[in-house]
Design a protein around this motif. Structure first.
Motif, PDB file in Angstrom:
ATOM      1  N   GLU A 260       0.832  -1.210   0.000  1.00  0.00           N
ATOM      2  CA  GLU A 260       0.000   0.000   0.000  1.00  0.00           C
ATOM      3  C   GLU A 260       0.867   1.261   0.000  1.00  0.00           C
ATOM      4  OE1 GLU A 260      -2.799  -0.010   3.159  1.00  0.00           O
ATOM      5  OE2 GLU A 260      -3.937  -1.725   2.391  1.00  0.00           O
ATOM      6  N   ASP A 263       2.269   1.714  -3.492  1.00  0.00           N
ATOM      7  CA  ASP A 263       1.219   2.226  -4.377  1.00  0.00           C
ATOM      8  C   ASP A 263       1.031   3.731  -4.186  1.00  0.00           C
ATOM      9  OD1 ASP A 263       0.774  -0.297  -5.382  1.00  0.00           O
ATOM     10  OD2 ASP A 263      -0.894  -0.738  -4.022  1.00  0.00           O
ATOM     11  N   LYS A 264       1.067   4.159  -2.935  1.00  0.00           N
ATOM     12  CA  LYS A 264       0.852   5.575  -2.626  1.00  0.00           C
ATOM     13  C   LYS A 264       1.942   6.448  -3.246  1.00  0.00           C
ATOM     14  CE  LYS A 264       0.696   8.793   1.299  1.00  0.00           C
ATOM     15  NZ  LYS A 264       0.735   8.909   2.777  1.00  0.00           N
ATOM     16  N   SER A 267       2.012   6.680  -7.210  1.00  0.00           N
ATOM     17  CA  SER A 267       0.804   7.136  -7.896  1.00  0.00           C
ATOM     18  C   SER A 267       1.060   8.262  -8.892  1.00  0.00           C
ATOM     19  CB  SER A 267      -0.243   7.584  -6.866  1.00  0.00           C
ATOM     20  OG  SER A 267       0.253   8.658  -6.081  1.00  0.00           O
ATOM     21  N   ASP A 268       2.059   9.097  -8.645  1.00  0.00           N
ATOM     22  CA  ASP A 268       2.341  10.221  -9.537  1.00  0.00           C
ATOM     23  C   ASP A 268       3.458   9.925 -10.544  1.00  0.00           C
ATOM     24  OD1 ASP A 268       0.417  11.837  -8.354  1.00  0.00           O
ATOM     25  OD2 ASP A 268       1.803  12.534  -6.814  1.00  0.00           O
ATOM     26  N   GLN A 270       5.381   7.602 -13.690  1.00  0.00           N
ATOM     27  CA  GLN A 270       4.998   6.986 -14.958  1.00  0.00           C
ATOM     28  C   GLN A 270       6.103   6.040 -15.431  1.00  0.00           C
ATOM     29  OE1 GLN A 270       2.020   7.513 -16.377  1.00  0.00           O
ATOM     30  NE2 GLN A 270       1.435   9.065 -14.856  1.00  0.00           N
ATOM     31  N   LYS A 274       7.723   4.185 -12.243  1.00  0.00           N
ATOM     32  CA  LYS A 274       6.618   3.602 -11.492  1.00  0.00           C
ATOM     33  C   LYS A 274       6.795   2.093 -11.368  1.00  0.00           C
ATOM     34  CE  LYS A 274       1.578   3.694 -11.124  1.00  0.00           C
ATOM     35  NZ  LYS A 274       0.351   4.321 -11.645  1.00  0.00           N
ATOM     36  N   LEU A 278       7.201   0.017  -7.759  1.00  0.00           N
ATOM     37  CA  LEU A 278       6.195  -0.976  -7.387  1.00  0.00           C
ATOM     38  C   LEU A 278       6.763  -2.388  -7.318  1.00  0.00           C
ATOM     39  CD1 LEU A 278       3.108   0.247  -9.448  1.00  0.00           C
ATOM     40  CD2 LEU A 278       3.467   0.449  -6.982  1.00  0.00           C
TER      41      LEU A 278
END
Length: 309
Positions: A260, A263-264, A267-268, A270, A274, A278
């Motif tokens: 979690e 993920d937080k 989130s911004d 790409q 990203k 993750l």
């Protein structure tokens, strides 16, 4: 003499706010004056920076990275206020290249490196390297004497010991347990490091391995243990006045926990950034939890042990 005056800044010294509207004069690359309240008269040819609405902090230090040959890592670090990174394992020739770049440019972080980690034949990190390659990239203590060891790491800022038997991991190592240096050998590395004016830090992920390197006299741990904390660990740290670098992110990645949180923060982002944030290593045995690592941070901190980030 070059000079820069930073005016009207909120000044945070790393512990507390010393001024809500202070002024700092930098001359020849060093802070020469700090005025918490009264404005300063800039010297001739001084660059004046109006920092109204900004907070001025000391340069941050990232206490555990692996730079290899990644100049972009250093470019990104400086943008986030990290002025120095501690490189916890690298090829000596690669570090020479990186070090030359940091001396030529002021838009990258400085690097302090241990270069080769001190290990034994087929020990860590060779054990994990051998899963994907037959190349050796660690210094084999079993074939060297202390003098040659120091000659090999003469470009280093500190030394790093390896005490990893693979106990906490699920990886298919060529040998189990992974070979580890003896206590006598680790003491030789620490003593030789200290004789040459260098700190000695160590890789250890379990309580058993942590106690082994602390008994050898290391100054700090490059990771927190993933075992439950106990008083024996606390007392061993206190005896050495040693520090610990928790590396919470790597522990969470290794166990696959805290998704979690990933993920937080992703989130911004790409694309590859990203995907990278993750991703998880998933190499820690299920019987170990990052909750243990948190306790290995909270409890030592309460006991007065230094925690480095």
């Amino acid at each position: 003499m070059s000079a820069t005056l930073i005016s009207n800044a909120r000044i945070f010294d790393g512990v507390s706010v010393v001024s809500e509207c202070g002024h700092v004069l930098i001359e020849s690359g060093r802070i020469s004056q700090i005025s918490p309240e009264q404005p300063m008269s800039p010297p001739a040819d001084c660059v004046v920076v109006d920092a109204t609405g900004c907070t001025l902090i000391p340069g941050l230090i990232d206490a555990h990275v692996h730079v290899f040959r990644d100049v972009e890592l250093l470019e990104t670090a400086i943008q986030y206020g990290v002025t120095t990174v501690l490189d916890m394992h690298n090829e000596r020739e690669w570090f020479k290249e990186i070090n030359a770049i940091t001396r030529q440019r002021n838009d990258v972080s400085d690097v302090k490196s241990c270069c080769y980690g001190a290990t034994i034949k087929n020990g860590w990190p060779s054990a994990i390297v051998r899963l994907v390659s037959q190349e050796e990239n660690a210094f084999s203590l079993s074939q060297r004497k202390a003098g040659l060891f120091i000659d090999l790491v003469s470009t280093s800022s500190f030394t790093k010991l390896m005490q990893e038997d693979g106990h906490t991991m699920t990886l298919p190592f060529p040998e189990r347990p992974v070979p580890t240096p003896s206590l006598e050998m680790q003491k030789m590395v620490v003593d030789t490091s200290h004789e040459n004016g260098m700190l000695a830090v160590a890789h250890a992920l379990s309580n058993h391995s942590t106690l082994q390197v602390l008994r050898a006299g290391v100054d700090g741990l490059a990771h927190a243990s993933i075992d439950p904390i106990n008083d024996e660990i606390i007392q061993a740290f206190k005896k050495n006045n040693a520090f610990v670098i928790p590396t919470l992110a790597i522990h969470a990645s290794s166990s696959g926990e805290e998704q979690e949180t990933r993920d937080k923060f992703a989130s911004d982002l790409q694309g590859k950034e990203k995907e990278h944030l993750l991703g998880c290593l998933h190499i820690t045995s299920d019987k170990f939890s990052i909750k243990n690592v948190y306790e290995q941070v909270y409890t030592p901190k309460e006991a007065g042990i230094d925690i480095l980030w």
